[in-house]
Design a protein around this motif. Structure first.
Motif, PDB file in Angstrom:
ATOM      1  N   MET A   1      44.262 -11.036  39.551  1.00 53.37           N
ATOM      2  CA  MET A   1      43.015 -11.432  40.171  1.00 53.37           C
ATOM      3  C   MET A   1      41.915 -10.399  39.933  1.00 53.37           C
ATOM      4  SD  MET A   1      42.094 -14.025  41.819  1.00 53.37           S
ATOM      5  CE  MET A   1      40.822 -14.621  42.847  1.00 53.37           C
ATOM      6  N   SER A   2      42.304  -9.157  39.782  1.00 49.62           N
ATOM      7  CA  SER A   2      41.294  -8.124  39.551  1.00 49.62           C
ATOM      8  C   SER A   2      40.689  -8.250  38.154  1.00 49.62           C
ATOM      9  CB  SER A   2      41.890  -6.731  39.746  1.00 49.62           C
ATOM     10  OG  SER A   2      42.895  -6.490  38.786  1.00 49.62           O
ATOM     11  N   VAL A   3      41.421  -8.850  37.213  1.00 47.29           N
ATOM     12  CA  VAL A   3      40.891  -9.029  35.864  1.00 47.29           C
ATOM     13  C   VAL A   3      39.705  -9.971  35.880  1.00 47.29           C
ATOM     14  CG1 VAL A   3      41.428  -9.913  33.576  1.00 47.29           C
ATOM     15  CG2 VAL A   3      43.107  -8.536  34.787  1.00 47.29           C
ATOM     16  N   ILE A   4      39.742 -10.987  36.692  1.00 49.83           N
ATOM     17  CA  ILE A   4      38.630 -11.933  36.752  1.00 49.83           C
ATOM     18  C   ILE A   4      37.377 -11.264  37.298  1.00 49.83           C
ATOM     19  CG2 ILE A   4      38.968 -12.944  39.038  1.00 49.83           C
ATOM     20  CD1 ILE A   4      38.595 -15.662  37.557  1.00 49.83           C
ATOM     21  N   TYR A   5      37.519 -10.330  38.210  1.00 52.90           N
ATOM     22  CA  TYR A   5      36.356  -9.593  38.711  1.00 52.90           C
ATOM     23  C   TYR A   5      35.754  -8.724  37.610  1.00 52.90           C
ATOM     24  CZ  TYR A   5      37.918 -11.018  43.359  1.00 52.90           C
ATOM     25  OH  TYR A   5      38.283 -11.740  44.450  1.00 52.90           O
ATOM     26  N   ILE A   6      36.595  -8.138  36.802  1.00 56.72           N
ATOM     27  CA  ILE A   6      36.112  -7.321  35.689  1.00 56.72           C
ATOM     28  C   ILE A   6      35.389  -8.205  34.671  1.00 56.72           C
ATOM     29  CG2 ILE A   6      36.834  -5.872  33.749  1.00 56.72           C
ATOM     30  CD1 ILE A   6      39.109  -4.849  35.561  1.00 56.72           C
ATOM     31  N   LEU A   7      35.958  -9.362  34.377  1.00 58.41           N
ATOM     32  CA  LEU A   7      35.322 -10.273  33.425  1.00 58.41           C
ATOM     33  C   LEU A   7      33.982 -10.785  33.932  1.00 58.41           C
ATOM     34  CD1 LEU A   7      38.375 -12.324  32.136  1.00 58.41           C
ATOM     35  CD2 LEU A   7      37.069 -10.597  30.913  1.00 58.41           C
ATOM     36  N   ILE A   8      33.897 -11.077  35.205  1.00 57.96           N
ATOM     37  CA  ILE A   8      32.628 -11.525  35.785  1.00 57.96           C
ATOM     38  C   ILE A   8      31.599 -10.411  35.709  1.00 57.96           C
ATOM     39  CG2 ILE A   8      31.502 -12.168  37.951  1.00 57.96           C
ATOM     40  CD1 ILE A   8      34.043 -13.772  38.613  1.00 57.96           C
ATOM     41  N   LEU A   9      31.993  -9.195  36.003  1.00 58.60           N
ATOM     42  CA  LEU A   9      31.085  -8.061  35.941  1.00 58.60           C
ATOM     43  C   LEU A   9      30.598  -7.810  34.512  1.00 58.60           C
ATOM     44  CD1 LEU A   9      29.762  -5.729  37.470  1.00 58.60           C
ATOM     45  CD2 LEU A   9      31.786  -4.358  36.942  1.00 58.60           C
ATOM     46  N   VAL A  10      31.507  -7.867  33.565  1.00 61.34           N
ATOM     47  CA  VAL A  10      31.134  -7.659  32.160  1.00 61.34           C
ATOM     48  C   VAL A  10      30.205  -8.776  31.683  1.00 61.34           C
ATOM     49  CG1 VAL A  10      32.037  -7.613  29.804  1.00 61.34           C
ATOM     50  CG2 VAL A  10      33.174  -6.300  31.591  1.00 61.34           C
ATOM     51  N   SER A  11      30.502 -10.012  32.041  1.00 61.11           N
ATOM     52  CA  SER A  11      29.651 -11.121  31.604  1.00 61.11           C
ATOM     53  C   SER A  11      28.263 -11.035  32.230  1.00 61.11           C
ATOM     54  CB  SER A  11      30.299 -12.455  31.922  1.00 61.11           C
ATOM     55  OG  SER A  11      30.390 -12.640  33.314  1.00 61.11           O
ATOM     56  N   LEU A  12      28.163 -10.597  33.458  1.00 57.17           N
ATOM     57  CA  LEU A  12      26.859 -10.410  34.080  1.00 57.17           C
ATOM     58  C   LEU A  12      26.071  -9.297  33.391  1.00 57.17           C
ATOM     59  CD1 LEU A  12      27.605 -10.841  37.880  1.00 57.17           C
ATOM     60  CD2 LEU A  12      26.264 -12.332  36.409  1.00 57.17           C
ATOM     61  N   CYS A  13      26.741  -8.229  33.031  1.00 59.28           N
ATOM     62  CA  CYS A  13      26.071  -7.134  32.313  1.00 59.28           C
ATOM     63  C   CYS A  13      25.564  -7.600  30.962  1.00 59.28           C
ATOM     64  CB  CYS A  13      27.019  -5.951  32.142  1.00 59.28           C
ATOM     65  SG  CYS A  13      27.391  -5.091  33.677  1.00 59.28           S
ATOM     66  N   VAL A  14      26.362  -8.349  30.238  1.00 57.70           N
ATOM     67  CA  VAL A  14      25.937  -8.870  28.936  1.00 57.70           C
ATOM     68  C   VAL A  14      24.770  -9.835  29.108  1.00 57.70           C
ATOM     69  CG1 VAL A  14      26.661 -10.304  26.993  1.00 57.70           C
ATOM     70  CG2 VAL A  14      28.164  -8.512  27.844  1.00 57.70           C
ATOM     71  N   ALA A  15      24.808 -10.684  30.109  1.00 59.86           N
ATOM     72  CA  ALA A  15      23.720 -11.633  30.360  1.00 59.86           C
ATOM     73  C   ALA A  15      22.430 -10.895  30.694  1.00 59.86           C
ATOM     74  CB  ALA A  15      24.108 -12.584  31.483  1.00 59.86           C
ATOM     75  N   ILE A  16      22.513  -9.841  31.480  1.00 58.91           N
ATOM     76  CA  ILE A  16      21.325  -9.059  31.837  1.00 58.91           C
ATOM     77  C   ILE A  16      20.759  -8.366  30.601  1.00 58.91           C
ATOM     78  CG2 ILE A  16      20.554  -7.023  33.128  1.00 58.91           C
ATOM     79  CD1 ILE A  16      22.441  -7.986  35.387  1.00 58.91           C
ATOM     80  N   ILE A  17      21.618  -7.868  29.733  1.00 57.00           N
ATOM     81  CA  ILE A  17      21.155  -7.226  28.503  1.00 57.00           C
ATOM     82  C   ILE A  17      20.442  -8.236  27.614  1.00 57.00           C
ATOM     83  CG2 ILE A  17      21.952  -6.167  26.352  1.00 57.00           C
ATOM     84  CD1 ILE A  17      24.101  -4.743  28.055  1.00 57.00           C
ATOM     85  N   PHE A  18      21.023  -9.429  27.427  1.00 56.02           N
ATOM     86  CA  PHE A  18      20.376 -10.457  26.615  1.00 56.02           C
ATOM     87  C   PHE A  18      19.044 -10.891  27.225  1.00 56.02           C
ATOM     88  CE2 PHE A  18      24.642 -11.539  24.711  1.00 56.02           C
ATOM     89  CZ  PHE A  18      24.290 -11.145  23.440  1.00 56.02           C
ATOM     90  N   LEU A  19      18.982 -10.996  28.521  1.00 59.99           N
ATOM     91  CA  LEU A  19      17.741 -11.374  29.184  1.00 59.99           C
ATOM     92  C   LEU A  19      16.673 -10.300  28.983  1.00 59.99           C
ATOM     93  CD1 LEU A  19      16.560 -13.623  30.968  1.00 59.99           C
ATOM     94  CD2 LEU A  19      17.238 -12.266  32.947  1.00 59.99           C
ATOM     95  N   ALA A  20      17.061  -9.049  29.069  1.00 67.54           N
ATOM     96  CA  ALA A  20      16.111  -7.951  28.861  1.00 67.54           C
ATOM     97  C   ALA A  20      15.599  -7.942  27.422  1.00 67.54           C
ATOM     98  CB  ALA A  20      16.769  -6.618  29.207  1.00 67.54           C
ATOM     99  N   VAL A  21      16.486  -8.161  26.468  1.00 70.50           N
ATOM    100  CA  VAL A  21      16.071  -8.201  25.064  1.00 70.50           C
ATOM    101  C   VAL A  21      15.140  -9.388  24.821  1.00 70.50           C
ATOM    102  CG1 VAL A  21      16.907  -8.540  22.708  1.00 70.50           C
ATOM    103  CG2 VAL A  21      18.086  -6.953  24.222  1.00 70.50           C
ATOM    104  N   PHE A  22      15.427 -10.514  25.436  1.00 74.04           N
ATOM    105  CA  PHE A  22      14.557 -11.680  25.303  1.00 74.04           C
ATOM    106  C   PHE A  22      13.170 -11.388  25.859  1.00 74.04           C
ATOM    107  CE2 PHE A  22      12.812 -15.538  27.282  1.00 74.04           C
ATOM    108  CZ  PHE A  22      12.582 -16.284  26.135  1.00 74.04           C
TER     109      PHE A  22
END
Length: 57
Positions: A1-22
């Motif tokens: 279950m802790s892996v899903i929290y890590i994946l959600i955190l990583v995906s949010l970080c990637v989404a924020i980076i793409f949004l900033a670049v946009f």
């Protein structure tokens, strides 16, 4: 279950980076001229032929 929290955190970080670049691309004007690239391909051969003629002369 802790892996899903890590994946959600990583995906949010990637989404924020793409949004900033946009937003940076929009701020620098990357998307202002949306008509010229479609037209440029129609005139590219004409420009290249003129350049070739200038080089021959």
């Amino acid at each position: 279950m802790s892996v899903i929290y890590i994946l959600i955190l990583v995906s949010l970080c990637v989404a924020i980076i793409f949004l900033a670049v946009f937003f940076l691309a929009v701020k620098k004007g990357q998307f202002e001229d949306d008509e010229t690239p479609a037209i440029r391909m129609l005139f590219n051969d004409h420009i290249n032929k003129n350049k070739e003629q200038e080089l021959k002369n």
